[in-house]
Structure formats: structure tokens, C-alpha cells
Enzyme design. Structure first.
Site, PDB file in Angstrom:
ATOM      1  N   GLU A  30       1.177  -9.383  11.366  1.00 10.40           N
ATOM      2  CA  GLU A  30       1.171  -8.759  10.045  1.00 10.40           C
ATOM      3  C   GLU A  30       2.480  -8.883   9.554  1.00 10.40           C
ATOM      4  OE1 GLU A  30      -0.869  -5.020   9.568  1.00 10.40           O
ATOM      5  OE2 GLU A  30      -1.461  -5.226   7.568  1.00 10.40           O
ATOM      6  N   ASP A  59       0.954  -1.242  -0.140  1.00 10.17           N
ATOM      7  CA  ASP A  59       0.071  -0.048  -0.214  1.00 10.17           C
ATOM      8  C   ASP A  59       0.764   1.480   0.113  1.00 10.17           C
ATOM      9  OD1 ASP A  59      -1.717  -2.187   0.394  1.00 10.17           O
ATOM     10  OD2 ASP A  59      -2.756  -1.317   2.231  1.00 10.17           O
TER      11      ASP A  59
HETATM   12  C1  GLC Z   1      -2.948  -4.318   3.300  1.00 11.10           C
HETATM   13  C2  GLC Z   1      -1.940  -4.943   2.822  1.00 11.10           C
HETATM   14  C3  GLC Z   1      -2.364  -5.977   1.580  1.00 11.10           C
HETATM   15  C4  GLC Z   1      -3.262  -6.964   2.255  1.00 11.10           C
HETATM   16  C5  GLC Z   1      -4.168  -6.314   3.266  1.00 11.10           C
HETATM   17  C6  GLC Z   1      -5.006  -7.318   4.022  1.00 11.10           C
HETATM   18  O1  GLC Z   1      -3.946  -3.694   2.738  1.00 11.10           O
HETATM   19  O2  GLC Z   1      -0.954  -3.953   2.080  1.00 11.10           O
HETATM   20  O3  GLC Z   1      -1.265  -6.607   0.836  1.00 11.10           O
HETATM   21  O4  GLC Z   1      -3.744  -7.640   1.283  1.00 11.10           O
HETATM   22  O5  GLC Z   1      -3.750  -5.349   4.007  1.00 11.10           O
HETATM   23  O6  GLC Z   1      -3.948  -8.130   4.864  1.00 11.10           O
END
Ligand code: GLC
Length: 419
Positions: free
Chosen positions: A386, A160
Site C-alpha cells: 500500500e 485518512d
Molecule cells: C485508505 C486511503 C485512501 C484509499 C483507500 C483504499 O482509506 O487513505 O486514500 O483510497 O484506503 O485504498
């Protein structure tokens, strides 16, 4: 009981607790719906102890495929007020199920191939759905046929707030949705999340695409954010090769996929930035490369691209001098590197898994194993968040995260045992 066995139990518990029947949420609260590539990595985790559940995960994602072939990055199977932006902001006009209007790196064919090796081939209809998704990437995100795949929104890369997107985003006026209420900060330390100015622009892009009815042609012509991403292109190139494998096994014609592979293979060199000595994203609105390498720069071998392998391994060596744990999401020597802030520094397990797979395949087995043991050490030390701080190894972002648990089960915990 060994630490590794404890972690294996913990990983299964995380998948079971994040299970919503036919899909797995990335983590409770912060991400309460089905996310595209998270779900596919989840399937790889499920496959280690429940193959039918793994297939169900993939089928539910493709149940949300659009008529165009696009497979959305979020599927809103149920309501939740713990996440923003929801369906009322995306305004896709689709309700059964509601979804976001953009996609995410297409790891489906690759994971379906792995499942096929463990279990059985996919149904013809799933195979054809994946084929239609791949066709969509080329048609919608590479309409000029350059062999490099663009993203129309930073979220489409799955990475992101990568510093690569700062410059292209800066040409977007801050949002008409300027007064939105972020929900992510209710769950996670703001130092680990994108900045407000980034969020405003993410929302402005969603608003602009919704205003043109999510029309792919208009988006390709007009989106102020239109950046070719080596991460997305590498994932798609590998997926195309795996789709050919699946098609051949199923007795389907694969000529179209072979043409797409050839185009992506020859296109990939456009990412090479000689000044940096790495594959870098390319802003298609002004022809400029990003000014630093990212973890995606190391995905070339995963895509079967070996043109600059020596430079790539030298670069990995240089990064390892700065960071205790590989692979940080962004060049750790660059001033924009931030070890805690999401995609501006932290280590992500599933990226390590993909890089390591590619390195193994080109015979760089020591580096491949280094990435696996680094990932195992991070999880042994800090559990299953995460992502991880590449300097300290500490946990970053949401807790009890599905893909971290899945990659422990499917990859990081494998022999030789982590310390
Ligand atoms: C964030 C991450 C993305 C992922 C999402 C859910 O947006 O950047 O890669 O899929 O979270 O985990």
C-alpha cells in the site's frame, strides 16, 4: 530476466487478481469494494495493456454517481464482511448500488485526458458526468465561493489520518457508535493503522451526516469537521484544466470550467502558511492553518500554481536530508511524524506520481526524476504494498496493492531503468 521485468509481470498479476470484472479492488480483504481514486489510478495501470478494461473501470465508478453529481468514495457492488463500515452504517438510502456518502480527490478528468491521448476521447455522457462532479465540489464543498475546497470527513481527502486532522477532529465527541468492530486490524499490523480514538471520530462524523440525510447544505453549515485541503484543491484545479481540454476536443462549451479554474487559482494562496513556509490545510471552523507541511504541499505545481516554487524546492531538499526515500506524507522533522503509521509518514506512489508530474512541468526535472527513481527503488526493494517506510524503504500496510502496481506500469518503471 531483469528485476524490472519481474516486477512488471508481478504488477500485471496484481491487477488481474484484484480485478472484479468492471472494477478493481485496492487489495483483497482490507479493501474489498470499489474505491474512487484507487479505481482511476487502476485505470491508468490497465491502460498500459488493456485499454477497453481501463475505460470499463471508469464507467463503473460513474455508474454510482449520485443525482447531486457527487461520486462516492466507496461503491459496495457486492457484500463483504471483511470491511467496516459497510452500507448499514453509511445509511445513504441508495441501493443500486449502495455507496458511502462522501467523495475522494477527483482525478477522473486528468486520467481520462491521459487515456484520450492513448486511445480515443470519452463519450459525451462520461464527460458530462465528470463536469457534474466538478460542479458538485464547488457547490457542496465551497459554498461561499472562496476558491478552496473543504472536506467534510478525513476520508474525503484520501489521506485518512494525516496529523492535520487531529486538531479539527478533537472537537468531536467520541462516537455514539463507540462499540463498533473494526475489521482493518484483522488484515494489517495495528502500528500501521489509524488509532482507535481516530476511528471513533470517523464513525461519529458518518453518523452525524447520515442523521441529516447527507444534505450538503446542512453538512457545510454544521459539520464540526470542515477543513480546506490543499491536496484536494490541487487535484481539482488540475482536473478542471484537463476537463477544459476534453471539453474543447469534444466541442463542448467550457466557460463554466474556466470560471472555476480562475476561482481556484486565486483561492490557492489562502493555503500558504508563512510561518511554516508551505501550503497547509486550513480549518474553516476557526481559520487556523495546520502547523506543518505534508506531501500535498508539493502538489502546487501539479495544479499549475508556481507562486512559491523556490521555497517549495528548498523544503523538498530539507526533507530529503531526513528521509532516504521521498516524499513522506508528513514533514519528517515534525514530532507527529511516524514512518509506519499510514498518512503520518509513509510514502505513497500515486502522490509521488502527481508531485513528479507537476515538477516536470515547471522544469524541476531533476527533482521529478528523483521522485520517479525513489519510487522505482522502493518497488524494486519491497514489492507492491500500500505504501512504504520513507526511512528504511520497507513495505507498509496492505500487500499486492492495485495503485502501487498500476503506477509501476504507468510511470515508475519507465526508462531510465530502476537499479
Ligand atoms: C485508505 C486511503 C485512501 C484509499 C483507500 C483504499 O482509506 O487513505 O486514500 O483510497 O484506503 O485504498
Amino acid at each position: 530476466m531483469s528485476a524490472a521485468t519481474d516486477r512488471t509481470r508481478e504488477a500485471k498479476t496484481i491487477l488481474l487478481e484484484n480485478d472484479r470484472g468492471t472494477y478493481t479492488v485496492p487489495t483483497e480483504g482490507l479493501y474489498p469494494f470499489q474505491w474512487n481514486w484507487d479505481s482511476l489510478f487502476a485505470a491508468l495501470g490497465w491502460a498500459q495493456f488493456d485499454l477497453p478494461r481501463a475505460w470499463a473501470e471508469i464507467h463503473s465508478l460513474f455508474d454510482a454517481q449520485w443525482p447531486s453529481g457527487m461520486v462516492p468514495h466507496i461503491v459496495f457492488w457486492s457484500d463483504s464482511s471483511s470491511y467496516f463500515p459497510g452500507p448499514e452504517i453509511w445509511r445513504t438510502g441508495r441501493n443500486a448500488p449502495a455507496s458511502s456518502g462522501i467523495s475522494q480527490p477527483p482525478v477522473a478528468a486528468t486520467i481520462v485526458k491521459l487515456l484520450s491521448e492513448m486511445d480515443h476521447l470519452p463519450s459525451l455522457s462520461l464527460y458530462r458526468s465528470i463536469e457534474r462532479w466538478h460542479q458538485w465540489w464547488h457547490r457542496a464543498r465551497d459554498p461561499e465561493g472562496r476558491g478552496i475546497i473543504a472536506i467534510s470527513h478525513p476520508w474525503e481527502s484520501g489521506r485518512d489520518n494525516l496529523p492535520d486532522w487531529d486538531q479539527p477532529l478533537s472537537r468531536i465527541a467520541s462516537s455514539s457508535n463507540g462499540h463498533h468492530q473494526r475489521r482493518d486490524l484483522d488484515h494489517v499490523n495495528p502500528d500501521m493503522r489509524p488509532l482507535q480514538a481516530d476511528y471513533d471520530r470517523y464513525l461519529a462524523l458518518v453518523d452525524q451526516a447520515a442523521t441529516v440525510g447527507w444534505d450538503d447544505t446542512v453538512i457545510a453549515q454544521q459539520s464540526p469537521f470542515w477543513v480546506a485541503d490543499p491536496g484536494l484543491s490541487a487535484v481539482l484545479l488540475r482536473a478542471e484544466r484537463d476537463l477544459i481540454w476534453l471539453g474543447t476536443a469534444l466541442g463542448e462549451p467550457t466557460d463554466a470550467a474556466q470560471i472555476r479554474v480562475a476561482r481556484l487559482e486565486s483561492g490557492f494562496e489562502q493555503f500558504w502558511n508563512d510561518k511554516v513556509g508551505a501550503y497547509c490545510s486550513l480549518d474553516l471552523r476557526n481559520g487556523q492553518h495546520a502547523e506543518a507541511g505534508t506531501s500535498a504541499s508539493f502538489l502546487a505545481p501539479y495544479a499549475g500554481i508556481v507562486n512559491h516554487t523556490e521555497q517549495l524546492l528548498n523544503e523538498l531538499e530539507a526533507w530529503s536530508q531526513t528521509c532516504e526515500f521521498l516524499v513522506p506524507s508528513f514533514d519528517p522533522r515534525h514530532p507527529h511524524f511516524e514512518p509506519l503509521r499510514y498518512w503520518r509518514g509513509p510514502v505513497w506512489c500515486m502522490v509521488n506520481y502527481m508531485i513528479s508530474t507537476g515538477l516536470n512541468e515547471i522544469g524541476a526535472t531533476q527533482w521529478a526524476e528523483r521522485l520517479r527513481t525513489d519510487t522505482a527503488k522502493l518497488i524494486t526493494k519491497s514489492g507492491m504494498p500500500e505504501s512504504f517506510n520513507p526511512i528504511t524503504g520497507g513495505p507498509v500496510g496492505g500487500q499486492d496493492f492495485t495503485w502501487t502496481a498500476a503506477l509501476w506500469l504507468a510511470w515508475a518503471s519507465h526508462q531510465p531503468c530502476p537499479m
